[in-house]
Scaffold this motif. Structure first.
Motif, PDB file in Angstrom:
ATOM      1  N   GLU A  67       0.834  -1.189   0.000  1.00 29.61           N
ATOM      2  CA  GLU A  67       0.000   0.000   0.000  1.00 29.61           C
ATOM      3  C   GLU A  67       0.874   1.245   0.000  1.00 29.61           C
ATOM      4  O   GLU A  67       2.051   1.207   0.342  1.00 29.61           O
ATOM      5  CB  GLU A  67      -0.933   0.035   1.216  1.00 29.61           C
ATOM      6  N   VAL A  68       0.265   2.342  -0.413  1.00 27.91           N
ATOM      7  CA  VAL A  68       0.874   3.664  -0.287  1.00 27.91           C
ATOM      8  C   VAL A  68       0.155   4.346   0.867  1.00 27.91           C
ATOM      9  O   VAL A  68      -1.081   4.388   0.888  1.00 27.91           O
ATOM     10  CB  VAL A  68       0.712   4.486  -1.581  1.00 27.91           C
ATOM     11  N   ARG A  69       0.899   4.852   1.843  1.00 24.93           N
ATOM     12  CA  ARG A  69       0.267   5.410   3.043  1.00 24.93           C
ATOM     13  C   ARG A  69       1.115   6.549   3.595  1.00 24.93           C
ATOM     14  O   ARG A  69       2.301   6.674   3.296  1.00 24.93           O
ATOM     15  CB  ARG A  69       0.116   4.323   4.111  1.00 24.93           C
ATOM     16  N   PHE A  70       0.496   7.369   4.406  1.00 29.15           N
ATOM     17  CA  PHE A  70       1.198   8.472   5.056  1.00 29.15           C
ATOM     18  C   PHE A  70       1.771   8.013   6.392  1.00 29.15           C
ATOM     19  O   PHE A  70       1.178   7.182   7.091  1.00 29.15           O
ATOM     20  CB  PHE A  70       0.262   9.655   5.276  1.00 29.15           C
ATOM     21  N   ASN A  71       2.914   8.585   6.776  1.00 27.85           N
ATOM     22  CA  ASN A  71       3.500   8.297   8.086  1.00 27.85           C
ATOM     23  C   ASN A  71       3.228   9.433   9.068  1.00 27.85           C
ATOM     24  O   ASN A  71       3.879   9.542  10.099  1.00 27.85           O
ATOM     25  CB  ASN A  71       5.008   8.053   7.958  1.00 27.85           C
ATOM     26  N   GLN A  72       2.274  10.281   8.752  1.00 23.07           N
ATOM     27  CA  GLN A  72       1.883  11.388   9.610  1.00 23.07           C
ATOM     28  C   GLN A  72       0.374  11.577   9.501  1.00 23.07           C
ATOM     29  O   GLN A  72      -0.273  11.068   8.574  1.00 23.07           O
ATOM     30  CB  GLN A  72       2.598  12.670   9.204  1.00 23.07           C
ATOM     31  N   ALA A  73      -0.181  12.300  10.451  1.00 28.21           N
ATOM     32  CA  ALA A  73      -1.626  12.516  10.457  1.00 28.21           C
ATOM     33  C   ALA A  73      -2.032  13.435   9.310  1.00 28.21           C
ATOM     34  O   ALA A  73      -1.463  14.516   9.132  1.00 28.21           O
ATOM     35  CB  ALA A  73      -2.053  13.128  11.789  1.00 28.21           C
ATOM     36  N   VAL A  74      -2.981  12.992   8.511  1.00 29.39           N
ATOM     37  CA  VAL A  74      -3.559  13.815   7.445  1.00 29.39           C
ATOM     38  C   VAL A  74      -5.078  13.654   7.505  1.00 29.39           C
ATOM     39  O   VAL A  74      -5.593  12.748   8.158  1.00 29.39           O
ATOM     40  CB  VAL A  74      -3.040  13.414   6.049  1.00 29.39           C
ATOM     41  N   GLY A  75      -5.781  14.514   6.802  1.00 29.50           N
ATOM     42  CA  GLY A  75      -7.235  14.477   6.824  1.00 29.50           C
ATOM     43  C   GLY A  75      -7.813  13.287   6.077  1.00 29.50           C
ATOM     44  O   GLY A  75      -7.120  12.586   5.330  1.00 29.50           O
ATOM     45  N   GLU A  76      -9.099  13.100   6.256  1.00 25.10           N
ATOM     46  CA  GLU A  76      -9.793  11.950   5.668  1.00 25.10           C
ATOM     47  C   GLU A  76      -9.757  11.962   4.141  1.00 25.10           C
ATOM     48  O   GLU A  76      -9.577  10.933   3.500  1.00 25.10           O
ATOM     49  CB  GLU A  76     -11.251  11.939   6.160  1.00 25.10           C
ATOM     50  N   MET A  77      -9.931  13.154   3.552  1.00 22.76           N
ATOM     51  CA  MET A  77      -9.930  13.230   2.086  1.00 22.76           C
ATOM     52  C   MET A  77      -8.568  12.858   1.507  1.00 22.76           C
ATOM     53  O   MET A  77      -8.480  12.181   0.477  1.00 22.76           O
ATOM     54  CB  MET A  77     -10.343  14.630   1.631  1.00 22.76           C
ATOM     55  N   MET A  78      -7.493  13.296   2.164  1.00 19.61           N
ATOM     56  CA  MET A  78      -6.161  12.978   1.669  1.00 19.61           C
ATOM     57  C   MET A  78      -5.889  11.483   1.805  1.00 19.61           C
ATOM     58  O   MET A  78      -5.313  10.866   0.900  1.00 19.61           O
ATOM     59  CB  MET A  78      -5.112  13.799   2.422  1.00 19.61           C
ATOM     60  N   SER A  79      -6.296  10.893   2.909  1.00 22.72           N
ATOM     61  CA  SER A  79      -6.128   9.453   3.098  1.00 22.72           C
ATOM     62  C   SER A  79      -6.893   8.666   2.045  1.00 22.72           C
ATOM     63  O   SER A  79      -6.401   7.675   1.494  1.00 22.72           O
ATOM     64  CB  SER A  79      -6.608   9.044   4.498  1.00 22.72           C
ATOM     65  N   SER A  80      -8.101   9.121   1.749  1.00 19.40           N
ATOM     66  CA  SER A  80      -8.932   8.443   0.754  1.00 19.40           C
ATOM     67  C   SER A  80      -8.310   8.530  -0.632  1.00 19.40           C
ATOM     68  O   SER A  80      -8.330   7.555  -1.400  1.00 19.40           O
ATOM     69  CB  SER A  80     -10.331   9.069   0.744  1.00 19.40           C
ATOM     70  N   SER A  81      -7.737   9.683  -0.965  1.00 28.26           N
ATOM     71  CA  SER A  81      -7.140   9.854  -2.294  1.00 28.26           C
ATOM     72  C   SER A  81      -5.929   8.938  -2.475  1.00 28.26           C
ATOM     73  O   SER A  81      -5.672   8.435  -3.574  1.00 28.26           O
ATOM     74  CB  SER A  81      -6.739  11.313  -2.519  1.00 28.26           C
TER      75      SER A  81
END
Length: 391
Positions: A67-81
């Motif tokens: 998967e491609v994922r963030f290692n920091q807190a981001v908003g729901e829309m960014m996570s969904s994209s």
């Protein structure tokens, strides 16, 4: 003595050994990469500003699926994209997806809140770079949402993002969604040529269009277009009137022929011919009026309009700005604009009053009601709202 079975076993062992060496190379070419994503960030005062934020990608081990994922807190829309980005890469690379690995993303600026779908294309470029080994140009920046099929979708705040990138000198080449081209046309109408030649602006419709611009080693025609535009930039930085010079026009035509998605070249050519856009889009018109309305309404609501030293300049500047832009508005928004101007003029006339009479309060409430009526007219105009949503 020849033994076919032993030879087959030897060949099998050799094949396995070779596979163990080759597989990691075909599945994953880079461990780290970075690109600049154009985002809008919220300032401490509640306003928003554009910036070109560096986004980094690193390959890390994982116990779950790729998967491609963030290692920091981001908003729901960014996570969904980013989930759409994972789907896209999984389809494009299929058997080449590395097992037991994930691609972690992180903004260099970790402390400013991040949300929205604007970084999707940037995230996809990072993932693609890791898997393909194609290095990215550090002077390239991009904004845009993206579907799992690779279609680039429009986002908000494009002019602010471009202005932010220009002011900081973070990028030389910028890619925006094709459907956001009208937003930069609006910026041209309001601000003039500056942002069209300060950076090279391209539109992209598909992920492949963005990658063609983002990679460090570009196709010959794309690189030639970029190199030619740098010469145009030098001329226009000396004098914007050189946009009509025959040699500059010749360069611009060549650039547009090489890369028809170069929005900078297209709009500069239209301007030189006297055919540049003259009227703001529906969304651009509404934004121009709303930004002035917010400033005026804020002064009225907090009472600061009565403080001559502290606020009179803001009122004058806001009214002047609105009067200048009025003739460039979509005609459907003119009455809404006039209602805002009416309130602003009323405030200007009473900025020295320490106390408002009942008559004054009734008068300003009447003007505010008129503004609400005009706003409701626009909201109930289905064709107008469809244009807003389409832009």
């Amino acid at each position: 003595m020849f033994c076919p079975r032993k030879r087959l076993k030897a060949h099998g062992a050799l094949a396995l050994a070779m596979a163990s060496l080759v597989a990691p190379l075909s599945a994953q070419k880079l461990m780290q990469t970075s690109v600049r994503g154009l985002l809008v960030v919220q300032l401490p005062n509640g306003k928003h500003a554009g910036s070109a934020s560096q986004l980094n990608a690193t390959v890390v081990p994982t116990d779950s699926h790729f998967e491609v994922r963030f290692n920091q807190a981001v908003g729901e829309m960014m996570s969904s994209s980013v989930k759409e980005v994972t789907k896209y890469l999984s389809v494009q690379y299929q058997d080449e997806i590395p097992e037991g690995k994930a691609i972690e993303l992180g903004f260099a600026d970790k402390y400013t809140p991040k949300d929205g779908p604007s970084a999707a294309v940037a995230c996809a470029l990072l993932g693609d770079s890791i898997l393909s080994g194609d290095k990215l140009d550090p002077k390239f920046a991009v904004t845009g949402d993206m579907t799992a099929t690779g279609a680039v979708q429009p986002v908000g705040g494009v002019p602010a993002k471009v202005r932010g990138a220009v002011s900081k000198g973070d990028a030389e080449i910028i890619a925006i969604p094709e459907n956001n081209a009208v937003a930069m046309e609006d910026e041209y109408i309001i601000s003039g040529l500056e942002y069209l030649y300060a950076v090279q602006i391209f539109t992209v419709k598909e992920f492949k269009d963005a990658k063609a611009l983002a990679v460090a080693e570009r196709a010959e025609d794309v690189q030639k277009s970029i190199d030619e535009f740098k010469m145009v930039q030098k001329a226009l930085q000396k004098n914007e009137n050189y946009v009509k010079h025959p040699k500059v026009l010749e360069k611009l035509r060549e650039i547009y022929k090489l890369t028809p998605n170069c929005l900078s070249a297209k709009l500069l050519l239209l301007h030189a011919a006297g055919n540049g856009p003259r009227r703001l889009s529906a969304a651009g018109s509404l934004h121009a009026v709303d930004s002035c309305s917010d400033a005026i309404y804020g002064a009225l609501q907090n009472g600061s309009f009565q403080n001559v030293a502290g606020n009179s300049d803001v009122i004058f500047k806001t009214l002047s700005q609105l009067q200048r832009v009025r003739r460039k508005l979509d005609k459907r928004t003119v009455e809404y604009c006039d209602a805002v101007l009416d309130i602003g003029q009323w405030i200007k006339l009473r900025r020295n009053d320490k106390v408002l009479s009942n008559g004054d309060i009734q008068e300003i409430n009447s003007r505010i009601n008129k503004l609400k009526i005009e706003a409701d007219k626009l909201r109930s105009n289905s064709k107008f709202m469809e244009e807003i949503l389409g832009e």
